[in-house]
Design an enzyme around this catalytic site. Sequence first.
Site, PDB file in Angstrom:
ATOM      1  N   HIS A  99       0.098  -1.777  -8.005  1.00 32.81           N
ATOM      2  CA  HIS A  99       0.721  -0.710  -8.775  1.00 32.81           C
ATOM      3  C   HIS A  99       2.009  -0.287  -8.087  1.00 32.81           C
ATOM      4  CE1 HIS A  99      -1.906   0.108 -12.119  1.00 32.81           C
ATOM      5  NE2 HIS A  99      -2.984   0.105 -11.341  1.00 32.81           N
ATOM      6  N   ASP A 105       7.928   1.023 -11.093  1.00 31.91           N
ATOM      7  CA  ASP A 105       7.668   0.722 -12.501  1.00 31.91           C
ATOM      8  C   ASP A 105       8.915   0.781 -13.372  1.00 31.91           C
ATOM      9  OD1 ASP A 105       5.011   0.281 -12.077  1.00 31.91           O
ATOM     10  OD2 ASP A 105       4.313   2.156 -12.930  1.00 31.91           O
TER      11      ASP A 105
END
Length: 352
Positions: free
Chosen positions: A130, A160
């Site tokens: 992540h 991200d």
Amino acid sequence: MPGVLDGVTVIELAGIGPAPFCGMMLADHGARVIRVERPGHAGRFGGGGNRDILNRNRERIELDLKNPEAIAQIKDLAKSADALIEGYRPGVLERLGIGPDVLLAINPKLVIGRMTGWGQEGPMAPLAGHDINYIALSGALHSYGRKGEKPTFATNAVGDFGGGGMMLAFGIVAAVLHARSGGVGQVVDCAMVDGAAILSAMTFTFLANGQWQDERGVNLLDSGAHFYDTYETKDGKWISLGSIEPQFYALLLEKTGLAADPDFAQQMDQSRWGDLKDRMTEVIRTKTRDQWCAIMDGTDICFAPVLSLREAPQHPHMAMRGTFVEDAGIVQPAPAPRFSATPAGPVKMAGR
């Protein structure tokens, strides 16, 4: 009026996070983005994803990619598309039968944007991860935080969205321009670990030139300096100061009543920063956030109040610029950046 990407068609294989953010960026500016979702799929933020800001401004179709007929439909769409974006782990697209070799044989001008955390190659490529992991490995996370404290990550912004989705959007546009100017289609291998690293280019510049200690919270831009930090106010709210240049620093001292204090005269003496920050903390706590706004707004101190998510859209500057818009009852950031000749149209939430 059509947006700047009018005439560009993109197939988006549905996912979450950075790949949809890329699709949003392209769709906001006029690209036709066709989002392919699983049949009956209830989005993570409402039925069909219709309350997910990242999925706005799309066309939406449902296909079961485990069905050969659906794969045939993807191939058919690819014949006339400019790009396809996906966020699967390496090898998944190939196992579905629509890997780059297959798609480029169908449409040699096609751009295939592949969004992953670790990249298509490398010993960590097949592993899960992540945002926090990607920015950690890139070195970026090490530089975020305060002296003597643990690293502090910005909520999904660096890996991200900045290093992932926005980097992929840039890659897609660049590769489409190349294909349209006589080049060929190609794969854009967009890894968040690469994107997080390149977002740290300036920090690596400072490090290479001896202007940055490889330690958190002791440098000019990482909360080490007393004139570049956030401070709590009397009412428990916060303000931000970024008074780097001498003339801006002089204004800061004037407005805080510290101009005559000789301790603050040596702005760039890092040995003094800790003590001066303690003093600045005491001064800022003597007034409320609104009081400091009344004193510092409209000056070149490099000042802004730290606004909450609910407060930010109401600020006069943000309201005048239309930085936030509302659709389907959802307040959300407006498309950015802005184009004078081909402005983005109104946002439309998916499913409406």
